[in-house]
Write an enzyme that holds these catalytic residues in place. Structure first.
Site, PDB file in Angstrom:
ATOM      1  CE  LYS A 132      -6.524 -35.493 -17.713  1.00  0.00           C
ATOM      2  NZ  LYS A 132      -5.194 -35.474 -18.172  1.00  0.00           N
TER       3      LYS A 132
HETATM    4  C1  LIG Z   1      -4.294 -34.521 -19.178  1.00  0.00           C
HETATM    5  C2  LIG Z   1      -4.601 -33.574 -20.278  1.00  0.00           C
HETATM    6  C3  LIG Z   1      -4.027 -33.696 -21.541  1.00  0.00           C
HETATM    7  C4  LIG Z   1      -2.927 -34.661 -21.831  1.00  0.00           C
HETATM    8  O1  LIG Z   1      -3.260 -35.981 -21.633  1.00  0.00           O
HETATM    9  P1  LIG Z   1      -2.116 -37.092 -21.714  1.00  0.00           P
HETATM   10  O2  LIG Z   1      -2.876 -38.371 -21.849  1.00  0.00           O
HETATM   11  O3  LIG Z   1      -1.326 -37.007 -20.437  1.00  0.00           O
HETATM   12  O4  LIG Z   1      -1.289 -36.801 -22.898  1.00  0.00           O
HETATM   13  C5  LIG Z   1      -4.448 -32.854 -22.548  1.00  0.00           C
HETATM   14  N1  LIG Z   1      -5.365 -31.902 -22.314  1.00  0.00           N
HETATM   15  C6  LIG Z   1      -5.926 -31.727 -21.114  1.00  0.00           C
HETATM   16  C7  LIG Z   1      -6.963 -30.668 -20.934  1.00  0.00           C
HETATM   17  C8  LIG Z   1      -5.542 -32.548 -20.039  1.00  0.00           C
HETATM   18  O5  LIG Z   1      -6.072 -32.345 -18.828  1.00  0.00           O
END
Ligand SMILES: *Cc1c(COP(=O)(O)O)cnc(C)c1O
Length: 401
Positions: free
Chosen positions: A191
């Site tokens: 991210k």
């Molecule tokens: C990455 C992601 C998540 C989950 O995030 P985590 O921190 O790994 O739990 C949820 N929604 C979307 C759209 C994502 O891309």
């Protein structure tokens, strides 16, 4: 000619700042949730201009926590997008509620008109997903939610640093007081801001923040300690069946450093995205992502749509040709209704989500992250153009001419 090193789909931007800071935290002796997490929460709250922030160990945990703290449960329906990661929908199941899919718009974001169509007497919440980092049309969603008495919980996994009509995602609309019940951010390794694993949940209500804080750590309340002056600070009470969703100080230390670089990261993401669009905008076989001039796109992902009818190869083959030329592309996302686990949501999907059904098979995500060099970005753009040109369906026209 020397062989070009493979360009992976993602590489995090971690440098000495994070490494040094983590070493300090490790030496401090405080590893789990403590002073660094409190600092990260405060700095993140300031960055997104939200009154409350709670650090959690994932965005998934944040979404689950928000739904649980809002009292969403069995018999309730929660509307969300089919163009999202499975976590969004799993969380709805975790609280015992029923997910309902609404369609997306031409940008890949939840379509407020379709949400309105899917609201029933049982709808308790809606989870808009800011796809790729482009904000959803929140004013319409907030108005709808207010009129119909439903909660808004934003999946802002892609949207750290995104702005909607002048305000950061997380801030709501200070002009009229509209805001979501809660907003969940992800700090997963890929991210925009990473702590390896991690997340943050922001909200406007101090009451909801307190409830989420208790549920985040086993349902433990320290309030009792304040009530009984004869008991020491060893005293606590478990008041609810809580979860174990807290973020460690080791991770928060990484987050603090990453947050300081966000604006710089965003600038570079935008520069690269603009370059991709300037080259691919004139390639007929490829449709470039939408953006709105009244929003700041967080550019978490650069997602193009193939014009499959104009190409002689499939999406899978297109990705394979990029791989052979040294580029790691990916797909965001395999739509929810295509997974075996969510097969019941595929029922009448063409009727409820025609835009998603048409768009999802065409999506390809290109590498987009600050650790790329401009030269690599140039190579990726020209290679996408080259593959599109090489495999365009022009033979019929050429033969006719
Ligand atoms: C990455 C992601 C998540 C989950 O995030 P985590 O921190 O790994 O739990 C949820 N929604 C979307 C759209 C994502 O891309």
């Amino acid at each position: 000619m020397t062989e070009r090193p493979f360009i992976s789909f993602h590489r995090p931007s971690i440098d000495e700042a994070e490494i040094q800071a983590v070493a300090e935290t490790l030496r401090s002796g405080w590893l789990t949730t403590g002073p660094r997490t409190a600092q990260f929460e405060q700095e993140f709250r300031d960055y997104v201009q939200a009154p409350q922030a709670l650090a959690v160990n994932s965005c998934t945990a944040g979404l689950h926590l928000a739904l649980a703290a809002l009292g969403v449960g069995p018999g309730d329906e929660v509307i969300t997008s089919p163009l999202t990661f499975c976590a969004t929908v799993n969380c709805i199941h975790h609280v015992g509620a029923t997910p309902v899919l609404a369609d997306i718009d031409a940008a890949g974001n939840l379509d407020p008109g379709s949400v309105a169509d899917r609201i029933t007497d049982r709808t308790r919440a809606v989870i808009p997903v800011h796809f790729a980092g482009l904000p959803c049309e929140m004013n319409t969603i907030w108005t709808l939610a207010r009129q119909r008495g439903i909660h808004v919980v934003e999946d802002a996994a892609h949207a750290v640093g995104a702005h909607y009509r002048g305000n950061p995602i997380g801030a709501g609309n200070p002009a009229n007081g509209d805001s979501s019940a809660a907003v969940a951010f992800s700090f997963y390794a890929t991210k925009n801001l990473t702590t390896g694993e991690g997340g943050m949940i922001t909200c406007h209500s101090a009451e909801l923040a307190d409830r989420m804080k208790v549920l985040c750590l086993h349902g433990i309340s320290k309030d009792a300690w304040n009530r009984y002056s004869d008991k020491g600070n060893w005293y606590y009470e478990v008041v609810e069946n809580g979860f174990k969703y807290n973020l460690s100080d080791i991770q928060s230390t990484i987050g603090i450093q990453q947050l300081r670089k966000q604006e710089q990261f965003l600038e570079r993401r935008k520069k690269y995205a603009d370059y991709y669009s300037s080259v691919l905008g004139s390639v007929d076989e490829v449709e470039i992502p939408r953006e709105w001039d009244y929003c700041r796109h967080a550019w978490h992902l650069y997602v193009v749509r193939l014009e499959l009818a104009a190409l002689s190869i499939s999406r899978g083959e297109f990705i394979e040709h990029l791989r052979q030329r040294g580029i790691g592309a990916s797909v965001h996302f395999i739509p929810i209704y295509e997974h075996p686990c969510f097969a019941d949501l595929a029922l009448d999907i063409e009727k409820h989500c025609p835009t998603a059904v048409g768009m999802c098979p065409r999506l390809i995500s290109l590498p987009l992250y600050p650790a790329l060099t401009l030269e690599q970005v140039h190579y990726i753009a020209s290679t996408v153009k080259e593959v599109a040109r090489e495999y365009r369906r022009t033979r019929l026209f050429a033969a006719a001419g």
